[in-house]
Scaffold this motif. Sequence first.
Motif, short mmCIF file in Angstrom:
data_model
loop_
_atom_site.label_atom_id
_atom_site.label_comp_id
_atom_site.label_asym_id
_atom_site.label_seq_id
_atom_site.Cartn_x
_atom_site.Cartn_y
_atom_site.Cartn_z
N PRO A 135 0.82 -1.22 0.00
CA PRO A 135 0.00 0.00 0.00
C PRO A 135 0.85 1.27 0.00
CG PRO A 135 -0.95 -1.61 1.47
CD PRO A 135 0.37 -2.18 1.03
N GLY A 136 0.48 2.20 -0.86
CA GLY A 136 1.21 3.46 -0.98
C GLY A 136 2.29 3.43 -2.05
N ASP A 137 2.52 2.26 -2.65
CA ASP A 137 3.52 2.14 -3.72
C ASP A 137 2.90 2.49 -5.07
OD1 ASP A 137 5.48 1.30 -2.00
OD2 ASP A 137 5.36 -0.82 -2.55
N GLU A 138 3.72 3.10 -5.91
CA GLU A 138 3.32 3.37 -7.29
C GLU A 138 4.40 2.81 -8.21
OE1 GLU A 138 1.47 7.20 -9.00
OE2 GLU A 138 3.62 7.37 -9.48
N ALA A 139 3.98 2.05 -9.22
CA ALA A 139 4.92 1.49 -10.19
C ALA A 139 4.67 2.13 -11.55
CB ALA A 139 4.76 -0.02 -10.29
N ARG A 140 5.73 2.65 -12.15
CA ARG A 140 5.63 3.20 -13.50
C ARG A 140 6.17 2.15 -14.47
NH1 ARG A 140 4.50 8.60 -13.85
NH2 ARG A 140 4.45 9.72 -11.85
N LEU A 141 5.35 1.80 -15.46
CA LEU A 141 5.69 0.75 -16.40
C LEU A 141 5.97 1.35 -17.77
CD1 LEU A 141 2.90 -1.84 -15.42
CD2 LEU A 141 5.17 -1.53 -14.41
N VAL A 142 7.19 1.14 -18.24
CA VAL A 142 7.62 1.62 -19.54
C VAL A 142 8.21 0.43 -20.29
CG1 VAL A 142 9.13 3.22 -20.78
CG2 VAL A 142 8.13 3.89 -18.59
N PRO A 143 7.88 0.26 -21.58
CA PRO A 143 8.42 -0.89 -22.32
C PRO A 143 9.94 -0.96 -22.24
CG PRO A 143 6.72 0.20 -23.61
CD PRO A 143 6.97 1.07 -22.41
N ALA A 144 10.46 -2.18 -22.14
CA ALA A 144 11.90 -2.46 -22.16
C ALA A 144 12.65 -1.82 -20.99
CB ALA A 144 12.52 -2.01 -23.48
N ALA A 145 11.96 -1.63 -19.86
CA ALA A 145 12.62 -1.08 -18.67
C ALA A 145 11.99 -1.71 -17.44
CB ALA A 145 12.48 0.43 -18.62
N ALA A 146 12.79 -1.86 -16.38
CA ALA A 146 12.28 -2.40 -15.12
C ALA A 146 11.28 -1.42 -14.51
CB ALA A 146 13.43 -2.65 -14.16
N PRO A 147 10.28 -1.91 -13.78
CA PRO A 147 9.32 -1.00 -13.14
C PRO A 147 10.03 -0.06 -12.18
CG PRO A 147 8.53 -3.27 -13.06
CD PRO A 147 9.95 -3.33 -13.53
N ALA A 148 9.66 1.21 -12.25
CA ALA A 148 10.19 2.20 -11.30
C ALA A 148 9.17 2.35 -10.19
CB ALA A 148 10.41 3.53 -12.01
N VAL A 149 9.52 1.91 -8.97
CA VAL A 149 8.59 1.89 -7.84
C VAL A 149 8.97 2.97 -6.84
CG1 VAL A 149 7.61 0.50 -5.98
CG2 VAL A 149 8.23 -0.58 -8.15
#
Length: 349
Positions: free
Chosen positions: A248-262
């Motif tokens: 809870p409280g985490d946000e993951a940014r998903l971009v192709p060909a890159a690891a999730p930025a949390v």
Amino acid sequence: MRKRGSIFDGGLKPPQGQGARAAPDWVARLASDQSTREDDHRLRLWLEADAANGAAFDAHARVFNAVGDLADDPEARAILMGGKAAPVRRVDRRALLGGGLAAAAAAVTAAVIGSDVLAEKSYRTEPGEQRRLRLADGSIVMLNTRSKLRVRFDGDERRLFLDYGQAWFQVAKDAQRPFRVFVGEDEVRALGTAFDVRREGERATVTLEEGKVAIFRQAGNQPLGLKPGGATSKLVAGPVAPAVILSPGDEARLVPAAAPAVAAVDLAHVQAWRTERVILESTPLGEAIEEFNRYGGPQLVLGDSDLAAMPVSGVFHTDRPKAFAEAIASSFPVKARPGDGGQIVLTHR
């Protein structure tokens, strides 16, 4: 004025009976305009008490929605009638209570099960529209402006596809059927939780409010291939391992060909759209304008491109772009003037 919609209309009856026998009454109750927060709580307890309750609810809800949809959908009627034109026969949903629902099920089950039209349901919103959905399993979904969601449930899993836009999910617990939201090739998987997903092209943002979700990269809508086990194993099991599990409280940014930025985020900012607000905190004016323009109404335009980086803070109504422009003009050396086609143009003063 903000437009809203619901998949239910009409209905009336407090749930009666025990176990799966209460399913018809639950469907009717939740379809009515008399459904309450207490009903939501009682439904969750009922669903969690026995997996058979959820299966029964799904079966009755599919029939209930199918009857209403087929009455108003010419394409569906044409397919089910073998391409022949047929007059619309209105169905009084109040008549589906109790035994009436069972009778309707007997009449249309074969057509519903055999029709590709009803294998997947699709929901979308136009600019400035938000829509609240109650799914067949008791889960709640809110669609934000300019969004499209496809829903496909079966006896083994619950699949949803966010083609574009933004949606908030409050997932009904069902340890036997994971809740899988696909965003392109990526998947967000949950069992009983609340989270927000926003998709812009090939990029997506997943924010968790409560519970846990697992994110799978390049999942490709693959079957789970689950082995016997508890809820946790069903959250993470499958042909590939999860890239990340959010708290809870985490946000993951998903971009192709890159690891999730949390990263940890302020949930109030993410939740604001559900109350028709946007919270800006040193947000570049260019980004703020893009956010407002998602909601329709007069479009905001920068007449001077160097204004795009100017930081803006405050809480604003998403459906009042003119008020936002006036606030900017009163706080900065900026002028707001009418433009072509009803636009509002911001320039240096």
